[in-house]
Design an enzyme around this catalytic site. Structure first.
Site, PDB file in Angstrom:
ATOM      1  N   TYR A   1      58.955   9.423  13.970  1.00  0.00           N
ATOM      2  CA  TYR A   1      59.589   8.302  13.687  1.00  0.00           C
ATOM      3  C   TYR A   1      58.911   7.194  14.579  1.00  0.00           C
ATOM      4  O   TYR A   1      58.144   7.469  15.363  1.00  0.00           O
ATOM      5  CB  TYR A   1      61.307   8.314  13.992  1.00  0.00           C
ATOM      6  CG  TYR A   1      61.356   8.338  15.343  1.00  0.00           C
ATOM      7  CD1 TYR A   1      61.055   9.621  16.115  1.00  0.00           C
ATOM      8  CD2 TYR A   1      62.101   7.584  16.015  1.00  0.00           C
ATOM      9  CE1 TYR A   1      61.284   9.931  17.447  1.00  0.00           C
ATOM     10  CE2 TYR A   1      62.622   7.570  17.323  1.00  0.00           C
ATOM     11  CZ  TYR A   1      61.985   8.763  18.041  1.00  0.00           C
ATOM     12  OH  TYR A   1      62.278   8.895  19.363  1.00  0.00           O
TER      13      TYR A   1
ATOM     14  N   ASP B   1      60.391   9.590   9.278  1.00  0.00           N
ATOM     15  CA  ASP B   1      61.772   9.047   9.189  1.00  0.00           C
ATOM     16  C   ASP B   1      61.552   7.582   9.003  1.00  0.00           C
ATOM     17  O   ASP B   1      61.973   6.891   9.871  1.00  0.00           O
ATOM     18  CB  ASP B   1      62.360   9.405  10.611  1.00  0.00           C
ATOM     19  CG  ASP B   1      63.730   9.063  10.519  1.00  0.00           C
ATOM     20  OD1 ASP B   1      64.550   8.548   9.407  1.00  0.00           O
ATOM     21  OD2 ASP B   1      64.605   9.560  11.259  1.00  0.00           O
TER      22      ASP B   1
ATOM     23  N   ARG C   1      62.032  17.641   7.666  1.00  0.00           N
ATOM     24  CA  ARG C   1      61.799  19.154   7.428  1.00  0.00           C
ATOM     25  C   ARG C   1      62.206  19.590   6.018  1.00  0.00           C
ATOM     26  O   ARG C   1      61.501  19.977   5.315  1.00  0.00           O
ATOM     27  CB  ARG C   1      62.411  19.913   8.309  1.00  0.00           C
ATOM     28  CG  ARG C   1      62.231  19.673   9.797  1.00  0.00           C
ATOM     29  CD  ARG C   1      62.523  20.571  10.964  1.00  0.00           C
ATOM     30  NE  ARG C   1      62.331  20.243  12.168  1.00  0.00           N
ATOM     31  CZ  ARG C   1      63.282  19.704  12.826  1.00  0.00           C
ATOM     32  NH1 ARG C   1      64.577  19.401  12.540  1.00  0.00           N
ATOM     33  NH2 ARG C   1      62.921  19.327  14.238  1.00  0.00           N
TER      34      ARG C   1
ATOM     35  N   ASP D   1      56.118  15.993  19.658  1.00  0.00           N
ATOM     36  CA  ASP D   1      56.017  15.868  20.982  1.00  0.00           C
ATOM     37  C   ASP D   1      56.188  17.205  21.721  1.00  0.00           C
ATOM     38  O   ASP D   1      56.103  17.287  22.914  1.00  0.00           O
ATOM     39  CB  ASP D   1      57.216  14.910  21.617  1.00  0.00           C
ATOM     40  CG  ASP D   1      58.533  15.651  21.229  1.00  0.00           C
ATOM     41  OD1 ASP D   1      58.634  16.253  20.305  1.00  0.00           O
ATOM     42  OD2 ASP D   1      59.762  14.979  21.943  1.00  0.00           O
TER      43      ASP D   1
ATOM     44  N   GLU E   1      68.924  26.100  13.083  1.00  0.00           N
ATOM     45  CA  GLU E   1      67.792  27.283  12.765  1.00  0.00           C
ATOM     46  C   GLU E   1      68.326  28.552  12.436  1.00  0.00           C
ATOM     47  O   GLU E   1      67.820  29.108  11.325  1.00  0.00           O
ATOM     48  CB  GLU E   1      66.891  27.674  14.284  1.00  0.00           C
ATOM     49  CG  GLU E   1      66.172  26.316  14.895  1.00  0.00           C
ATOM     50  CD  GLU E   1      66.828  25.400  15.712  1.00  0.00           C
ATOM     51  OE1 GLU E   1      68.144  25.835  15.855  1.00  0.00           O
ATOM     52  OE2 GLU E   1      66.315  24.597  16.410  1.00  0.00           O
TER      53      GLU E   1
ATOM     54  N   HIS F   1      58.563  23.224  24.253  1.00  0.00           N
ATOM     55  CA  HIS F   1      59.264  22.083  23.922  1.00  0.00           C
ATOM     56  C   HIS F   1      59.398  21.008  24.853  1.00  0.00           C
ATOM     57  O   HIS F   1      60.401  20.488  25.374  1.00  0.00           O
ATOM     58  CB  HIS F   1      60.789  22.786  23.742  1.00  0.00           C
ATOM     59  CG  HIS F   1      61.767  21.777  22.793  1.00  0.00           C
ATOM     60  ND1 HIS F   1      62.482  20.911  23.437  1.00  0.00           N
ATOM     61  CD2 HIS F   1      61.723  21.581  21.386  1.00  0.00           C
ATOM     62  CE1 HIS F   1      63.104  20.103  22.655  1.00  0.00           C
ATOM     63  NE2 HIS F   1      62.750  20.684  21.179  1.00  0.00           N
ATOM     64  N   THR F   2      58.034  20.447  25.029  1.00  0.00           N
ATOM     65  CA  THR F   2      57.991  19.252  26.021  1.00  0.00           C
ATOM     66  C   THR F   2      58.813  17.873  25.331  1.00  0.00           C
ATOM     67  O   THR F   2      58.978  17.929  24.123  1.00  0.00           O
ATOM     68  CB  THR F   2      56.672  18.908  26.259  1.00  0.00           C
ATOM     69  OG1 THR F   2      55.932  18.918  25.097  1.00  0.00           O
ATOM     70  CG2 THR F   2      55.987  19.835  27.196  1.00  0.00           C
TER      71      THR F   2
HETATM   72  O1  LIG Z   1      65.404   9.411  14.728  1.00  0.00           O
HETATM   73  C1  LIG Z   1      64.313  10.258  15.000  1.00  0.00           C
HETATM   74  C2  LIG Z   1      64.172  10.898  16.046  1.00  0.00           C
HETATM   75  C3  LIG Z   1      63.340  12.187  15.934  1.00  0.00           C
HETATM   76  N1  LIG Z   1      62.637  12.426  14.995  1.00  0.00           N
HETATM   77  C4  LIG Z   1      61.448  13.505  14.721  1.00  0.00           C
HETATM   78  O2  LIG Z   1      62.259  14.686  14.758  1.00  0.00           O
HETATM   79  C5  LIG Z   1      61.336  15.667  15.540  1.00  0.00           C
HETATM   80  C6  LIG Z   1      62.550  16.047  16.555  1.00  0.00           C
HETATM   81  O3  LIG Z   1      63.052  14.973  17.414  1.00  0.00           O
HETATM   82  P1  LIG Z   1      62.956  15.048  18.845  1.00  0.00           P
HETATM   83  O4  LIG Z   1      61.494  15.457  19.532  1.00  0.00           O
HETATM   84  O5  LIG Z   1      63.261  13.604  19.653  1.00  0.00           O
HETATM   85  O6  LIG Z   1      63.983  15.989  19.485  1.00  0.00           O
HETATM   86  P2  LIG Z   1      64.170  17.014  20.550  1.00  0.00           P
HETATM   87  O7  LIG Z   1      64.170  18.455  19.868  1.00  0.00           O
HETATM   88  O8  LIG Z   1      62.757  17.010  21.331  1.00  0.00           O
HETATM   89  O9  LIG Z   1      65.249  16.670  21.268  1.00  0.00           O
HETATM   90  C7  LIG Z   1      60.330  15.092  16.379  1.00  0.00           C
HETATM   91  O10 LIG Z   1      59.203  15.403  15.615  1.00  0.00           O
HETATM   92  C8  LIG Z   1      60.725  13.669  16.148  1.00  0.00           C
HETATM   93  O11 LIG Z   1      59.569  12.826  15.763  1.00  0.00           O
HETATM   94  C9  LIG Z   1      62.780  11.876  13.738  1.00  0.00           C
HETATM   95  O12 LIG Z   1      62.302  12.074  12.721  1.00  0.00           O
HETATM   96  N2  LIG Z   1      63.844  10.806  13.840  1.00  0.00           N
HETATM   97 MN   LIG Z   2      61.100  16.849  20.657  1.00  0.00          MN
END
Ligand SMILES: O=c1ccn([C@@H]2O[C@H](COP(=O)(O)OP(=O)(O)O)[C@@H](O)[C@H]2O)c(=O)[nH]1
Ligand SMILES: [Mn+2]
Ligand SMILES: O=c1ccn([C@@H]2O[C@H](COP(=O)(O)OP(=O)(O)O)[C@@H](O)[C@H]2O)c(=O)[nH]1
Ligand SMILES: [Mn+2]
Lengths: 255, 255
Positions: free
Chosen positions: A9, A38, A86, A115, A201, A228-229
């Site tokens: 996004y 997104d 997804r 990320d 999941e 999970h950075t």
């Molecule tokens: O509004 C959003 C926020 C995040 N993402 C994507 O969804 C995945 C999971 O988001 P994020 O990494 O922020 O979540 P985390 O698991 O690290 O908390 C990543 O590939 C983001 O790029 C998205 O599509 N829309």
């Molecule tokens: Mn993430």
């Protein structure tokens, strides 16, 4: 072929995250990168980026529904991110796998956020998937690592986790890979945005497989090959001040 | 040869950051990676990591002096990080460049922190350095990008920044590269940990070069090829709870 589905996004760190991820993927043979924005429309930034990066890719987009969007005041764990993206990736595969060049019995699906950090060795483990592979994920679930605990035959004998202990698959999306055949066989299986916190999941996988189907990989789950950075959200206050003064960072310079 | 000096320190995200950075560097020819740990002794984690990653590297260490260490309560901008490590890298080069295989007139020094994001194209710009090259850095100095503004000959005509406007070189360490010859010529130039906040780079460069020496690269500074990303500090609360319960994440599994 490994089909890696990556939601993404628009934000200040998007191009940086996609850049370093693409430079990891450039090392991987037979990878098909499904990048799902997104957004209501495909952005020029991502389209140009993908065109330049010399990977085999598919560029999709779907905007997260209003009621599923997190407002910036809600804590980050309150709403799941990347769910509809997804699902679109999965359904694209179901509709298009027949016409894909190189499609074979060996195809595997992996969910890889933009990320996270991936060791290139991980992709050998993904490729070896028979039905469902699992492995530990670093910096995940509040722990140094979260994931399966295996005996020395790769049989999962326990799960190491700190919360929601009843989950049948207590792992992150980055912690498993599933055979494309299975996704095709269960043609309606999808990620449910209304799953309880942390259960995305498990609810998804339970539509297709059982915990006993899980094979532990990465040296019997003794190696962490994915983390999970999270990329820190930059402060935008100074830029906003310059914008208010009519002196924004030159918008023609893409970041 | 490009000598890239990277300070690094023990933390939950260290191996992840080094892993993805090394996978970027694997694409670069004639790179010498000088990894300097902020530690009293070289750690097994970094030593094993470097041995495995198939890059030409030098592994050094120096622990940041007590009075320069930031305690976890101080805001992050109050103390500079990586200063003594970068200086050790510089002095190692001064002492050892003569005996280095492949040492040539073209050698360049670049400071690359472990959590920044580098487009592989950046290294072509670094390699082209004659005395001092500069370029914009994404997500830096509070702005979408911070750095030089050039005319169409690459002459720096202005600097885009939001604070400390008097700095002669208002750029981040990631925003310049300097010829090794210059570092050798000014054999006592070093980074001063007592520089005012934000003035580290300017005070360092001013010992060797002038602003008029700076050549703007990366399409006359119209392209961002490096981002000052930061990796989010993970919460360790759950792990601490498990440790208190005598059930830590298996410490034999390296993350
Ligand atoms: O509004 C959003 C926020 C995040 N993402 C994507 O969804 C995945 C999971 O988001 P994020 O990494 O922020 O979540 P985390 O698991 O690290 O908390 C990543 O590939 C983001 O790029 C998205 O599509 N829309
Ligand atoms: Mn993430
Ligand atoms: O106690 C520390 C903290 C950081 N670093 C390293 O110094 C550089 C700059 O630190 P950091 O990225 O935290 O600073 P930033 O510029 O992002 O605020 C990085 O390569 C770190 O790995 C270090 O050697 N010791
Ligand atoms: Mn940093």
């Amino acid at each position: 072929v490994i089909h890696m589905i990556t939601p993404t996004y628009s934000c200040w760190t998007q191009k940086a995250d996609l850049t370093r991820l693409s430079q990891t993927l450039m090392h991987i043979k037979n990878l098909h990168w499904i990048v799902v924005e997104d957004s209501d429309n495909k952005t020029g930034l991502v389209a140009r980026f993908l065109k330049k990066c010399n990977l085999k890719y598919t560029h999709l987009n779907v905007r997260t529904k209003k009621e599923l969007q997190r407002n910036s005041k809600e804590p980050v764990w309150r709403k799941s991110r990347g769910v509809e993206q997804r699902n679109l990736g999965l359904n694209w595969l179901r509709r298009n796998h027949m016409t894909m060049p190189g499609k074979g019995k060996g195809d595997v699906v992996y969910f890889g956020d933009d990320d996270n950090t991936y060791d290139i060795e991980l992709f050998d483990e993904i490729r070896a998937t028979r039905k469902l592979s699992v492995w530990p994920v670093g910096i995940c679930g509040g722990l140094r690592w979260e994931g399966p605990v295996c005996d020395d035959k790769g049989t999962v004998v326990d799960w190491h986790r700190s919360w929601a202990k009843l989950r049948p698959f207590p792992i992150d999306f980055a912690g498993f890979a599933i055979k494309l055949d299975v996704v095709l066989q269960f043609s309606t299986a999808e990620i449910n945005p209304d799953s309880r916190i942390g259960w995305l999941e498990s609810d998804f996988l339970s539509q297709m497989v059982q915990p006993s189907d899980a094979e532990g990989r990465a040296s019997n789950c003794k190696k962490v090959l994915v983390w999970h950075t999270r990329t820190e959200k930059p402060k935008t206050k100074d830029e906003e001040r310059l914008i208010a003064q009519g002196q924004p960072s030159d918008p023609l310079i893409e970041t």
